[in-house]
Design a protein around this motif. Structure first.
Motif, PDB file in Angstrom:
ATOM      1  N   ASN A  24      38.168  50.068  10.030  1.00 47.15           N
ATOM      2  CA  ASN A  24      38.391  50.077  11.482  1.00 47.15           C
ATOM      3  C   ASN A  24      37.190  50.527  12.133  1.00 47.15           C
ATOM      4  O   ASN A  24      37.033  51.754  12.215  1.00 47.15           O
ATOM      5  N   GLU A  25      36.617  49.966  12.968  1.00 55.05           N
ATOM      6  CA  GLU A  25      35.709  50.469  13.984  1.00 55.05           C
ATOM      7  C   GLU A  25      36.197  51.841  15.011  1.00 55.05           C
ATOM      8  O   GLU A  25      35.506  52.505  15.495  1.00 55.05           O
ATOM      9  N   LYS A  26      37.356  51.817  15.078  1.00 57.72           N
ATOM     10  CA  LYS A  26      37.943  52.726  15.915  1.00 57.72           C
ATOM     11  C   LYS A  26      37.769  54.246  15.270  1.00 57.72           C
ATOM     12  O   LYS A  26      37.736  55.352  15.856  1.00 57.72           O
ATOM     13  N   LEU A  27      37.516  54.127  13.797  1.00 59.22           N
ATOM     14  CA  LEU A  27      37.165  55.293  13.039  1.00 59.22           C
ATOM     15  C   LEU A  27      35.831  56.006  13.552  1.00 59.22           C
ATOM     16  O   LEU A  27      35.353  57.110  13.020  1.00 59.22           O
ATOM     17  N   PHE A  28      34.901  55.184  13.852  1.00 59.99           N
ATOM     18  CA  PHE A  28      33.517  55.305  14.291  1.00 59.99           C
ATOM     19  C   PHE A  28      33.296  56.186  15.324  1.00 59.99           C
ATOM     20  O   PHE A  28      31.973  56.413  15.871  1.00 59.99           O
ATOM     21  N   SER A  29      34.060  56.759  16.171  1.00 66.65           N
ATOM     22  CA  SER A  29      33.851  57.396  17.237  1.00 66.65           C
ATOM     23  C   SER A  29      34.331  58.933  16.881  1.00 66.65           C
ATOM     24  O   SER A  29      35.580  59.338  16.666  1.00 66.65           O
ATOM     25  N   HIS A  30      33.487  59.819  17.386  1.00 65.29           N
ATOM     26  CA  HIS A  30      33.920  61.540  17.262  1.00 65.29           C
ATOM     27  C   HIS A  30      34.321  61.719  15.890  1.00 65.29           C
ATOM     28  O   HIS A  30      35.545  62.121  15.699  1.00 65.29           O
ATOM     29  N   VAL A  31      33.645  61.350  14.830  1.00 59.28           N
ATOM     30  CA  VAL A  31      34.014  61.548  13.321  1.00 59.28           C
ATOM     31  C   VAL A  31      33.100  62.414  12.646  1.00 59.28           C
ATOM     32  O   VAL A  31      31.911  62.338  13.145  1.00 59.28           O
ATOM     33  N   ALA A  32      33.759  63.337  11.931  1.00 59.85           N
ATOM     34  CA  ALA A  32      32.890  64.193  11.170  1.00 59.85           C
ATOM     35  C   ALA A  32      32.674  63.368   9.773  1.00 59.85           C
ATOM     36  O   ALA A  32      33.367  62.597   9.191  1.00 59.85           O
ATOM     37  N   VAL A  33      31.333  63.489   9.267  1.00 57.62           N
ATOM     38  CA  VAL A  33      30.848  62.616   8.251  1.00 57.62           C
ATOM     39  C   VAL A  33      30.030  63.426   7.303  1.00 57.62           C
ATOM     40  O   VAL A  33      29.142  64.479   7.593  1.00 57.62           O
ATOM     41  N   LEU A  34      30.612  63.764   6.010  1.00 55.50           N
ATOM     42  CA  LEU A  34      29.928  64.391   4.972  1.00 55.50           C
ATOM     43  C   LEU A  34      28.619  63.645   4.244  1.00 55.50           C
ATOM     44  O   LEU A  34      28.957  62.337   4.003  1.00 55.50           O
TER      45      LEU A  34
END
Length: 477
Positions: free
Chosen positions: A437-447
């Protein structure tokens, strides 16, 4: 006492087969007796086996961070399917009769207490005195001399390969060098021997493309530095220099760090909680081992560390196979090996608790906001030829965007970081973004794991996990 959940039991199992077999015992009602003590620190019972006499099994949680498994079955797996099944029965709500602790287990507990007390007395060294660990200086000097000979042998082998022309080496020549590399096993330099094997594997690769050639050149350059520094280091050790606990050189040569040494040199941290962010299991043909690699964050300071469990091919089926862990690991003592970014760590005893929203918030709070700073730190790491070539960093992305055919991370300053697949992992992950879901693509921590792509002349980053306020999504496990 650790909360005995199915997830916790899975983490104790030696492999996936043991998990299935343990659950099958419960499903088929193979347990003829299920008992526990009133304080829930001991589970014990009897399980129907292949013979007439049932197997007696128990799990003792008197030391919650280090459960003791006992079973009368002949299995070489540890813990066996019967002790796992006993715990699965407890976790799934099967009825357990409350009984007194059996006399034989009470006796074993008492003996264990005495052993622990003796260990504590032996380990205690009065302030101001030297460690009680004795070192045979003559034997150590002979070992250093032998290692120096091994380094020289490795240097000659590399010289012969280069002079012969790497591109002209055929399978017969490679087998000859592999046979000669086996001699390094006589010189106490297993690390150097493994690096030599990796070089030969790359040279003998069926892929004759530019990327493989670039890897060979890079490995050859790093191996040259390793041999040079090893020679200087071993000469200094022979002359009386102390062990260097600030670099990975000792381990690269082949030193196997003992926990007693790590403790002696202060390479230990107290009362640590860790969250596993990603997990990777692969085969290392050069080492002849399977490697289970977990990437973790320490909740007290945000440092990302790594655990590595090595299982030799020949003995793998008898050894515990590590797996993804979704609980918070709590350990009283965390041992840290020498290194730079992403130090290797290890613990002896642990407890677990559920991962909650506060933990995810803590993890996110340590994410690096500046991609410029992150890239600088990665490049500084890669300047050291002996350092890990695939550093891992948790980044805070203001946005994950799609640019033409690739995904990019964008920080709050607008700096963009392209994402791609790296050769070390061998499995793509960015393609999975299209299913999220593209809602996850904002202000997200990515390892992300980095790799220096020499053939393309650029730094490449591959995503391993996403951490939002609500969930942790592993792209690779």
């Amino acid at each position: 006492m650790t909360q005995i959940t199915e997830e916790y039991i899975d983490s104790l199992a030696p492999n996936a087969g043991a998990i299935k077999n343990g659950n099958d015992l419960v499903r088929k009602n193979n347990f003829q007796l299920l008992c526990r003590t009133v304080d829930h620190t001991l589970l014990f019972g009897e399980c129907k086996g292949s013979g007439k006499v049932p197997y007696s099994c128990s799990v003792d949680f008197i030391k919650a961070e280090q459960p003791v498994f006992r079973c009368s079955c002949p299995s070489r797996q540890f813990p066996c399917k019967h002790t796992l099944g006993l715990m699965y029965a407890y976790a799934t709500g099967k009825a357990f009769t409350v009984e007194e602790i059996p006399a034989d287990i009470a006796d074993k507990r008492e003996k264990a207490d005495k052993r622990d007390e003796k260990k504590r007395e032996t380990a205690e060294t009065p302030a101001g005195t030297e460690s009680k660990r004795k070192v045979n200086k003559n034997a150590l000097a002979k070992k250093f001399a032998a290692q120096l000979e091994g380094v020289e042998l490795a240097r000659k082998l590399v010289q012969q390969m280069v002079q012969s022309g790497l591109a002209s080496l055929d399978n017969r020549s490679i087998r000859m060098f592999e046979d000669q590399a086996k001699q390094l096993g006589n010189y106490y330099v297993p690390g150097i021997q493994t690096d030599m094997r990796k070089l030969l594997f790359l040279i003998g690769s069926s892929e004759n493309n530019e990327a493989i050639y670039s890897q060979i050149v890079e490995h050859l350059a790093a191996f040259h530095v390793l041999l040079k520094r090893s020679r200087e280091h071993l000469k200094a050790r022979i002359e009386g220099s102390s062990m260097d606990i600030t670099s990975i050189l000792e381990e690269k040569i082949g030193h196997a760090w003992q926990l007693s040494e790590l403790r002696e040199y202060g390479l230990i941290r107290q009362d640590v909680e860790l969250v596993q962010l990603s997990f990777h299991s692969y085969s290392d043909d050069a080492r002849g081992e399977y490697v289970d690699e977990g990437y973790w964050m320490q909740l007290h300071d945000g440092e990302i560390v790594v655990t590595r469990n090595y299982r030799p091919f020949r003995a793998a089926k008898h050894m515990k196979e590590e797996d993804s862990i979704y609980l918070v690991v709590q350990t009283k003592e965390l041992f840290a090996y020498p290194g730079d970014m992403n130090k290797r760590v290890r613990w002896e005893e642990m407890m677990m608790r559920e991962l909650d929203e506060r933990d995810r918030m803590t993890v996110r709070s340590f994410a690096e906001r500046s991609f410029t700073t992150a890239i600088k730190n990665v490049k500084n790491q890669l300047k050291n030829p002996l350092a890990d070539k695939n550093p891992i960093i948790l980044l805070l992305a203001e946005q994950i965007a799609k640019s033409e055919q690739e995904y990019v991370l964008v920080d709050d300053q607008g700096v963009r970081m392209p994402l791609a697949s790296i050769s070390t992992i061998g499995h793509p992950t960015t393609e999975l973004f299209s299913y999220l879901n593209e809602k996850l693509f904002s202000h997200v921590a990515v390892l992300v794991m980095f790799e220096n792509d020499l053939s393309a002349g650029k730094l490449v980053a591959q995503p391993l996990a996403l951490i939002t306020e609500q969930e942790m999504i592993r792209l690779f496990y």
